[in-house]
Design an enzyme around this catalytic site. Structure first.
Site, mmCIF file in Angstrom:
data_model
loop_
_atom_site.group_PDB
_atom_site.id
_atom_site.type_symbol
_atom_site.label_atom_id
_atom_site.label_comp_id
_atom_site.label_asym_id
_atom_site.label_seq_id
_atom_site.Cartn_x
_atom_site.Cartn_y
_atom_site.Cartn_z
ATOM 1 N N GLU A 14 55.523 -11.993 -54.381
ATOM 2 C CA GLU A 14 56.605 -12.060 -55.366
ATOM 3 C C GLU A 14 56.819 -13.481 -55.840
ATOM 4 O O GLU A 14 57.016 -13.741 -57.019
ATOM 5 C CB GLU A 14 57.922 -11.622 -54.713
ATOM 6 C CG GLU A 14 58.150 -10.157 -54.673
ATOM 7 C CD GLU A 14 59.487 -9.896 -53.996
ATOM 8 O OE1 GLU A 14 60.445 -9.652 -54.704
ATOM 9 O OE2 GLU A 14 59.546 -9.963 -52.763
ATOM 10 N N GLY A 80 66.118 -2.309 -48.262
ATOM 11 C CA GLY A 80 66.204 -0.877 -47.998
ATOM 12 C C GLY A 80 67.608 -0.394 -48.347
ATOM 13 O O GLY A 80 68.593 -1.048 -48.002
ATOM 14 N N ILE A 173 64.356 -2.026 -40.977
ATOM 15 C CA ILE A 173 65.070 -0.781 -40.642
ATOM 16 C C ILE A 173 64.274 0.415 -41.173
ATOM 17 O O ILE A 173 64.085 0.554 -42.385
ATOM 18 C CB ILE A 173 66.501 -0.778 -41.243
ATOM 19 C CG1 ILE A 173 67.264 -2.062 -40.836
ATOM 20 C CG2 ILE A 173 67.268 0.481 -40.829
ATOM 21 C CD1 ILE A 173 67.459 -2.259 -39.342
ATOM 22 N N GLU A 195 66.897 -11.680 -44.656
ATOM 23 C CA GLU A 195 67.085 -13.122 -44.888
ATOM 24 C C GLU A 195 68.408 -13.534 -45.540
ATOM 25 O O GLU A 195 68.921 -14.631 -45.283
ATOM 26 C CB GLU A 195 65.951 -13.676 -45.785
ATOM 27 C CG GLU A 195 64.552 -13.547 -45.228
ATOM 28 C CD GLU A 195 63.916 -12.190 -45.477
ATOM 29 O OE1 GLU A 195 64.440 -11.430 -46.332
ATOM 30 O OE2 GLU A 195 62.923 -11.872 -44.816
ATOM 31 N N ASP A 218 62.912 0.970 -50.664
ATOM 32 C CA ASP A 218 62.832 2.090 -49.726
ATOM 33 C C ASP A 218 64.242 2.468 -49.311
ATOM 34 O O ASP A 218 65.199 1.799 -49.687
ATOM 35 C CB ASP A 218 61.992 1.691 -48.493
ATOM 36 C CG ASP A 218 62.604 0.492 -47.772
ATOM 37 O OD1 ASP A 218 63.487 0.716 -46.929
ATOM 38 O OD2 ASP A 218 62.226 -0.657 -48.074
HETATM 39 N N1 ADE Z 1 63.312 -5.109 -46.938
HETATM 40 C C1 ADE Z 1 62.918 -4.061 -47.680
HETATM 41 N N2 ADE Z 1 63.121 -2.896 -47.013
HETATM 42 C C2 ADE Z 1 63.667 -3.233 -45.819
HETATM 43 C C3 ADE Z 1 64.091 -2.476 -44.690
HETATM 44 N N3 ADE Z 1 63.977 -1.152 -44.674
HETATM 45 N N4 ADE Z 1 64.593 -3.153 -43.629
HETATM 46 C C4 ADE Z 1 64.680 -4.513 -43.647
HETATM 47 N N5 ADE Z 1 64.282 -5.262 -44.683
HETATM 48 C C5 ADE Z 1 63.785 -4.637 -45.763
#
Ligand code: ADE
Length: 251
Positions: A14, A80, A173, A195, A218
């Site tokens: 990215e 997420g 997660i 972060e 996600d």
């Molecule tokens: N960044 C993108 N998806 C994530 C997730 N499920 N858990 C932690 N950081 C993420």
């Protein structure tokens, strides 16, 4: 004072796309990190890959502030989804950041930042509003022009913008159990990543305005790993480049 914007991204790919926007580039290497100094349009910027997790991002954010004297910090990446109704491709701009894995009970309350007397760190209202305007402009222009027709179809992209709380922790997660646990303890949190809240704490202590922009990759459930990997390659890079480019145009 001339602004000098620090831009951090959680994925190397990215941030490579964002680096491609820079002109008059110089590269500086410190502590296994590459900082690219230059300009996007007329705005001075320093762009770096944060690396993953709270400690890594803390190091990178601190270097941006101490070594490159950035006046503002923008973090861009994926997250997420926890909140109902958020779907892949939607964009969350931070109101507040919290560390969901911080727990120094019984000394202090769960999630409270030691010696800072607070659970949440507020992002800068002006920078956050600016990021929101940039995202709105891109949504109005049409996401197809950013990622192409095929990605729009594959991920069923119809992005919406949300302002809300973001939680960070040193965990990816990917189970219903864990996502529901975070949600039950921190019901206002919209999404999780690894972060943002660390960078927020650095910015709080150094008094540097910041905002965090996260695209949903996600749902932080059992499918998270698969969805995340595909999304990064096919969508997130183009999103980051477009969002940062538009923020700088508005600045
Ligand atoms: N960044 C993108 N998806 C994530 C997730 N499920 N858990 C932690 N950081 C993420």
């Amino acid at each position: 004072m001339t602004r000098n914007i620090g831009i951090l991204g959680a994925m190397a790919q990215e941030i490579d796309e964002v680096k491609a926007l820079l002109t008059e580039k110089t590269v500086v290497k410190i502590a296994n990190r590459e900082f690219v100094v230059g300009k996007i349009g007329n705005v001075r910027c320093v762009v770096a890959f944060s690396k993953w997790g709270k400690v890594a991002a803390t190091i990178t954010a601190t270097l941006l502030i101490q070594e490159f004297a950035v006046t503002d910090l923008i973090f861009i990446g994926t997250a997420g989804a926890l909140a109902d109704g958020l779907k892949v491709g939607d964009i969350v701009v931070s109101k507040r950041l919290v560390q969901h894995d911080l727990d120094a009970r019984p000394i202090i309350a769960r999630f409270e930042l030691p010696l800072l007397n607070r659970v949440y760190v507020d992002s800068d209202p002006d920078l956050t509003a600016l990021a929101g305007r940039a995202v709105t402009n891109l949504i109005n222009k049409g996401v197809e022009s950013i990622v192409g027709k095929e990605a729009v179809k594959e991920f069923n992209l119809n992005p919406t913008l949300h302002f809300g709380d973001i939680a960070s922790g040193d965990q990816f997660i990917n189970s219903d159990e864990k996502r529901n646990e975070i949600l039950s303890l921190l019901p206002e949190v919209m999404c999780v990543e690894m972060e943002g809240a660390a960078v927020a704490q650095v910015c709080l202590e150094f008094k540097v305005p910041f905002t965090v922009i996260r695209t949903i990759s996600d749902s932080a459930d059992h499918n998270a790993r698969v969805d995340f990997g595909k999304f990064i390659v096919e969508v997130a890079n183009a999103y980051s480049r477009a969002i940062v480019g538009e923020i700088m145009r508005l600045m």
